[in-house]
Design an enzyme around this catalytic site. Structure first.
Site, PDB file in Angstrom:
ATOM      1  CG  HIS A 186     -18.430  14.954  19.021  1.00 56.39           C
ATOM      2  ND1 HIS A 186     -17.409  14.166  18.515  1.00 56.39           N
ATOM      3  CD2 HIS A 186     -19.583  14.461  18.484  1.00 56.39           C
ATOM      4  CE1 HIS A 186     -17.922  13.232  17.722  1.00 56.39           C
ATOM      5  NE2 HIS A 186     -19.239  13.385  17.704  1.00 56.39           N
ATOM      6  CG  MET A 239     -18.137  10.899  13.541  1.00 56.46           C
ATOM      7  SD  MET A 239     -17.122  11.806  14.720  1.00 56.46           S
ATOM      8  CE  MET A 239     -15.964  10.547  15.296  1.00 56.46           C
ATOM      9  CG  MET A 263     -19.963  10.844  20.061  1.00 55.73           C
ATOM     10  SD  MET A 263     -18.208  10.488  20.167  1.00 55.73           S
ATOM     11  CE  MET A 263     -17.677  11.926  21.075  1.00 55.73           C
ATOM     12  CG  HIS A 316     -13.572  18.017  19.537  1.00 49.36           C
ATOM     13  ND1 HIS A 316     -14.594  18.372  18.675  1.00 49.36           N
ATOM     14  CD2 HIS A 316     -13.698  16.680  19.726  1.00 49.36           C
ATOM     15  CE1 HIS A 316     -15.299  17.295  18.351  1.00 49.36           C
ATOM     16  NE2 HIS A 316     -14.784  16.245  18.985  1.00 49.36           N
ATOM     17  CG  ASP A 340     -13.802  13.942  15.818  1.00 50.26           C
ATOM     18  OD1 ASP A 340     -12.668  13.538  16.108  1.00 50.26           O
ATOM     19  OD2 ASP A 340     -14.738  14.042  16.645  1.00 50.26           O
ATOM     20  CG  ASP A 397     -14.493  13.682  21.681  1.00 45.57           C
ATOM     21  OD1 ASP A 397     -15.267  13.957  20.756  1.00 45.57           O
ATOM     22  OD2 ASP A 397     -13.253  13.689  21.566  1.00 45.57           O
ATOM     23  CG  MET A 423     -17.844   9.429  24.312  1.00 47.33           C
ATOM     24  SD  MET A 423     -16.554   8.256  23.893  1.00 47.33           S
ATOM     25  CE  MET A 423     -15.511   9.262  22.841  1.00 47.33           C
ATOM     26  CB  SER A 447     -10.117  15.463  20.661  1.00 48.83           C
ATOM     27  OG  SER A 447     -10.693  14.553  21.572  1.00 48.83           O
TER      28      SER A 447
HETATM   29  C1  DX5 Z   1     -13.884   9.782  18.784  1.00 47.06           C
HETATM   30  C2  DX5 Z   1     -13.857  11.248  19.124  1.00 47.06           C
HETATM   31  C3  DX5 Z   1     -12.683  12.002  18.586  1.00 47.06           C
HETATM   32  C4  DX5 Z   1     -11.354  11.495  19.051  1.00 47.06           C
HETATM   33  C5  DX5 Z   1     -10.270  12.032  18.182  1.00 47.06           C
HETATM   34  O1  DX5 Z   1     -15.084   9.249  19.207  1.00 47.06           O
HETATM   35  O2  DX5 Z   1     -15.018  11.895  18.636  1.00 47.06           O
HETATM   36  O3  DX5 Z   1     -12.820  13.396  18.849  1.00 47.06           O
HETATM   37  O4  DX5 Z   1     -11.078  11.849  20.374  1.00 47.06           O
HETATM   38  O5  DX5 Z   1      -9.066  11.472  18.596  1.00 47.06           O
HETATM   39  P1  DX5 Z   1      -7.973  10.988  17.544  1.00 47.06           P
HETATM   40  O6  DX5 Z   1      -7.494  12.231  16.840  1.00 47.06           O
HETATM   41  O7  DX5 Z   1      -6.940  10.356  18.391  1.00 47.06           O
HETATM   42  O8  DX5 Z   1      -8.652  10.056  16.591  1.00 47.06           O
HETATM   43 ZN    ZN Z   2     -15.131  14.172  18.723  1.00 48.41          ZN
END
Ligand code: DX5
Ligand code: ZN
Length: 220
Positions: free
Chosen positions: A68, A139, A70, A35, A177, A37, A39, A10
Protein backbone atom coordinates in the site's frame (compact mmCIF):
# COMPACT_ATOMS: atom_id res chain seq x y z
CA UNK A 1 -17.17 -18.52 9.23
CA UNK A 2 -16.75 -16.49 6.09
CA UNK A 3 -14.55 -18.67 3.89
CA UNK A 4 -13.94 -16.32 1.00
CA UNK A 5 -12.82 -13.41 3.16
CA UNK A 6 -9.15 -12.51 2.68
CA UNK A 7 -7.41 -11.30 5.83
CA UNK A 8 -4.35 -9.13 5.26
CA UNK A 9 -2.51 -8.29 8.51
CA UNK A 10 -0.78 -4.90 8.37
CA UNK A 11 2.79 -5.26 9.58
CA UNK A 12 2.76 -1.62 10.64
CA UNK A 13 1.60 -2.92 14.03
CA UNK A 14 4.20 -5.69 14.22
CA UNK A 15 7.43 -5.63 16.21
CA UNK A 16 9.90 -4.16 13.68
CA UNK A 17 12.88 -5.35 15.71
CA UNK A 18 11.82 -8.94 14.87
CA UNK A 19 10.18 -8.35 11.50
CA UNK A 20 11.25 -11.60 9.82
CA UNK A 21 9.88 -13.70 12.69
CA UNK A 22 6.68 -11.65 12.80
CA UNK A 23 6.10 -12.38 9.09
CA UNK A 24 6.64 -16.12 9.66
CA UNK A 25 4.41 -16.12 12.75
CA UNK A 26 1.54 -14.29 11.06
CA UNK A 27 1.79 -16.66 8.10
CA UNK A 28 1.53 -19.67 10.42
CA UNK A 29 -1.40 -18.00 12.17
CA UNK A 30 -3.47 -18.17 8.98
CA UNK A 31 -3.03 -14.80 7.23
CA UNK A 32 -4.05 -14.76 3.54
CA UNK A 33 -1.62 -12.04 2.49
CA UNK A 34 0.74 -9.55 4.08
CA UNK A 35 -0.24 -5.87 3.97
CA UNK A 36 2.77 -3.56 3.82
CA UNK A 37 2.24 0.16 4.47
CA UNK A 38 4.75 2.35 2.66
CA UNK A 39 4.79 6.01 3.77
CA UNK A 40 6.97 8.84 2.51
CA UNK A 41 6.57 11.68 5.02
CA UNK A 42 4.92 13.83 2.31
CA UNK A 43 1.63 12.27 1.30
CA UNK A 44 1.25 11.23 4.94
CA UNK A 45 3.18 12.59 7.94
CA UNK A 46 4.79 9.25 8.78
CA UNK A 47 7.79 7.43 7.23
CA UNK A 48 7.92 3.67 7.05
CA UNK A 49 9.07 0.82 4.84
CA UNK A 50 11.62 1.12 2.03
CA UNK A 51 12.17 -1.44 -0.75
CA UNK A 52 15.24 -3.03 0.89
CA UNK A 53 13.16 -4.00 3.91
CA UNK A 54 10.61 -5.66 1.64
CA UNK A 55 13.42 -7.56 -0.11
CA UNK A 56 14.78 -8.70 3.23
CA UNK A 57 11.47 -10.22 4.37
CA UNK A 58 10.47 -11.70 1.00
CA UNK A 59 11.84 -15.15 1.86
CA UNK A 60 10.04 -15.33 5.22
CA UNK A 61 6.68 -16.25 3.62
CA UNK A 62 5.11 -17.51 0.42
CA UNK A 63 2.08 -15.24 0.92
CA UNK A 64 1.41 -12.38 -1.46
CA UNK A 65 2.79 -8.97 -0.49
CA UNK A 66 -0.01 -6.41 -0.66
CA UNK A 67 1.95 -3.16 -0.85
CA UNK A 68 0.00 0.00 0.00
CA UNK A 69 1.91 3.00 -1.31
CA UNK A 70 1.05 6.14 0.66
CA UNK A 71 3.61 8.13 -1.28
CA UNK A 72 3.94 10.77 -3.96
CA UNK A 73 5.82 10.25 -7.26
CA UNK A 74 4.31 6.79 -7.59
CA UNK A 75 5.49 6.21 -11.16
CA UNK A 76 9.09 6.53 -10.01
CA UNK A 77 8.65 3.97 -7.23
CA UNK A 78 6.38 1.38 -8.91
CA UNK A 79 9.35 -0.36 -10.63
CA UNK A 80 11.39 -0.22 -7.42
CA UNK A 81 8.68 -1.80 -5.24
CA UNK A 82 7.90 -4.33 -7.99
CA UNK A 83 11.51 -5.48 -8.01
CA UNK A 84 11.57 -5.57 -4.21
CA UNK A 85 8.94 -8.34 -4.12
CA UNK A 86 5.47 -6.74 -4.17
CA UNK A 87 2.64 -8.82 -5.66
CA UNK A 88 -0.11 -6.19 -5.42
CA UNK A 89 0.75 -2.50 -5.63
CA UNK A 90 -1.90 -0.04 -4.53
CA UNK A 91 -1.49 3.65 -5.28
CA UNK A 92 -3.59 6.52 -3.95
CA UNK A 93 -6.12 8.19 -6.22
CA UNK A 94 -5.08 11.55 -4.73
CA UNK A 95 -1.47 11.45 -5.97
CA UNK A 96 -1.35 9.87 -9.41
CA UNK A 97 -1.31 12.41 -12.23
CA UNK A 98 -2.52 9.83 -14.72
CA UNK A 99 -4.19 6.95 -12.93
CA UNK A 100 -4.65 4.80 -16.06
CA UNK A 101 -0.94 5.07 -16.87
CA UNK A 102 0.09 4.20 -13.32
CA UNK A 103 -2.21 1.15 -13.33
CA UNK A 104 -0.68 0.07 -16.64
CA UNK A 105 2.83 0.58 -15.28
CA UNK A 106 2.08 -1.70 -12.32
CA UNK A 107 0.57 -4.39 -14.55
CA UNK A 108 3.41 -4.15 -17.07
CA UNK A 109 5.68 -5.20 -14.21
CA UNK A 110 3.55 -8.32 -13.81
CA UNK A 111 1.87 -7.09 -10.61
CA UNK A 112 -1.76 -6.62 -9.60
CA UNK A 113 -2.89 -2.99 -9.44
CA UNK A 114 -4.95 -1.37 -6.70
CA UNK A 115 -6.39 2.12 -6.28
CA UNK A 116 -6.93 3.61 -2.80
CA UNK A 117 -9.26 6.36 -1.60
CA UNK A 118 -8.84 8.53 1.49
CA UNK A 119 -11.95 9.10 3.63
CA UNK A 120 -12.44 12.57 2.12
CA UNK A 121 -11.95 11.47 -1.51
CA UNK A 122 -14.63 10.86 -4.11
CA UNK A 123 -14.70 7.47 -5.85
CA UNK A 124 -16.09 8.99 -9.06
CA UNK A 125 -12.96 8.08 -11.07
CA UNK A 126 -13.71 4.39 -10.47
CA UNK A 127 -16.39 4.51 -13.14
CA UNK A 128 -13.62 5.15 -15.67
CA UNK A 129 -10.98 2.71 -14.47
CA UNK A 130 -12.74 -0.12 -12.66
CA UNK A 131 -12.30 -2.64 -15.46
CA UNK A 132 -8.54 -2.19 -15.38
CA UNK A 133 -8.20 -2.57 -11.61
CA UNK A 134 -7.43 -5.73 -9.64
CA UNK A 135 -8.27 -4.13 -6.28
CA UNK A 136 -9.98 -1.07 -4.80
CA UNK A 137 -8.95 0.05 -1.31
CA UNK A 138 -11.33 2.12 0.78
CA UNK A 139 -9.63 3.78 3.76
CA UNK A 140 -11.66 3.88 6.95
CA UNK A 141 -9.09 6.03 8.80
CA UNK A 142 -6.99 8.92 7.56
CA UNK A 143 -3.81 7.18 6.36
CA UNK A 144 -0.57 7.58 8.28
CA UNK A 145 -0.82 5.58 11.47
CA UNK A 146 -2.07 2.27 12.83
CA UNK A 147 -4.38 2.01 15.82
CA UNK A 148 -6.87 4.72 14.83
CA UNK A 149 -10.65 4.47 15.23
CA UNK A 150 -12.80 3.13 12.40
CA UNK A 151 -14.79 5.86 10.59
CA UNK A 152 -18.38 4.63 10.35
CA UNK A 153 -19.23 7.31 7.82
CA UNK A 154 -17.17 5.38 5.24
CA UNK A 155 -19.56 2.42 5.20
CA UNK A 156 -21.72 4.06 2.52
CA UNK A 157 -18.65 4.45 0.33
CA UNK A 158 -17.95 0.73 0.60
CA UNK A 159 -21.51 0.02 -0.58
CA UNK A 160 -21.14 2.47 -3.48
CA UNK A 161 -17.82 0.88 -4.48
CA UNK A 162 -19.34 -2.60 -4.39
CA UNK A 163 -22.09 -1.39 -6.74
CA UNK A 164 -19.54 -0.08 -9.24
CA UNK A 165 -17.59 -3.35 -9.11
CA UNK A 166 -20.74 -5.45 -9.58
CA UNK A 167 -21.95 -3.29 -12.46
CA UNK A 168 -18.64 -3.71 -14.25
CA UNK A 169 -18.73 -7.49 -13.85
CA UNK A 170 -15.05 -7.39 -12.90
CA UNK A 171 -13.27 -9.56 -10.33
CA UNK A 172 -11.81 -6.52 -8.59
CA UNK A 173 -11.14 -7.15 -4.90
CA UNK A 174 -12.79 -4.71 -2.48
CA UNK A 175 -10.34 -4.09 0.34
CA UNK A 176 -11.02 -1.99 3.45
CA UNK A 177 -8.25 -0.65 5.67
CA UNK A 178 -8.23 1.14 9.02
CA UNK A 179 -9.56 0.49 12.51
CA UNK A 180 -11.10 -2.91 11.75
CA UNK A 181 -11.68 -5.25 14.68
CA UNK A 182 -14.05 -8.01 15.77
CA UNK A 183 -16.75 -5.47 16.68
CA UNK A 184 -17.06 -3.74 13.32
CA UNK A 185 -15.97 -6.37 10.78
CA UNK A 186 -19.52 -7.58 10.27
CA UNK A 187 -20.61 -4.11 9.09
CA UNK A 188 -17.64 -3.93 6.72
CA UNK A 189 -18.36 -7.33 5.18
CA UNK A 190 -22.10 -6.65 4.98
CA UNK A 191 -21.29 -3.59 2.88
CA UNK A 192 -19.46 -5.79 0.37
CA UNK A 193 -15.79 -5.91 1.41
CA UNK A 194 -14.01 -9.20 0.70
CA UNK A 195 -10.45 -8.24 1.70
CA UNK A 196 -9.76 -6.96 5.20
CA UNK A 197 -6.65 -5.16 6.39
CA UNK A 198 -6.11 -5.15 10.14
CA UNK A 199 -3.03 -4.14 12.09
CA UNK A 200 -3.55 -3.43 15.76
CA UNK A 201 -6.37 -5.96 16.21
CA UNK A 202 -4.20 -8.78 14.82
CA UNK A 203 -0.70 -7.94 16.14
CA UNK A 204 -2.07 -7.86 19.63
CA UNK A 205 -0.61 -9.91 22.47
CA UNK A 206 2.09 -12.45 21.66
CA UNK A 207 2.56 -14.66 18.58
CA UNK A 208 0.44 -17.32 20.31
CA UNK A 209 -2.54 -14.96 20.13
CA UNK A 210 -2.28 -14.16 16.39
CA UNK A 211 -4.23 -17.21 15.22
CA UNK A 212 -7.11 -16.43 17.56
CA UNK A 213 -7.00 -12.74 16.58
CA UNK A 214 -7.35 -13.68 12.90
CA UNK A 215 -10.08 -16.23 13.61
CA UNK A 216 -12.07 -13.64 15.54
CA UNK A 217 -12.21 -11.61 12.33
CA UNK A 218 -13.46 -14.61 10.34
CA UNK A 219 -16.17 -15.59 12.80
CA UNK A 220 -18.97 -13.15 13.35
C1 DX5 B 1 -2.96 3.32 7.87
C2 DX5 B 1 -2.57 2.02 7.22
C3 DX5 B 1 -3.27 0.81 7.76
C4 DX5 B 1 -3.04 0.56 9.22
C5 DX5 B 1 -4.06 -0.40 9.73
O1 DX5 B 1 -2.36 4.36 7.19
O2 DX5 B 1 -2.84 2.06 5.83
O3 DX5 B 1 -2.93 -0.34 6.99
O4 DX5 B 1 -1.77 0.06 9.49
O5 DX5 B 1 -3.87 -0.53 11.11
P1 DX5 B 1 -5.10 -0.61 12.11
O6 DX5 B 1 -5.83 -1.88 11.78
O7 DX5 B 1 -4.46 -0.61 13.44
O8 DX5 B 1 -5.96 0.59 11.84
ZN1 ZN C 1 -2.65 0.14 4.61
Amino acid sequence: MKKNLLIAPSILSSDFSRLGDEISDITNAGADMIHIDVMDGHFVPNLTIGPDIIKSIRNHTDLMFDVHLMIENVDKYIPIYSNAGADIITIHSEVSKNISNSIKLIQNHGKKAGLAFNPSSSIEILNEVIEKLDLVLIMTVNPGFGGQSFMNDQLEKIVATKKIIDKSNSYTLLEVDGGINENNIQDVVNCGANTIVAGSSIFNGTKDDYKMNIEKLRIY
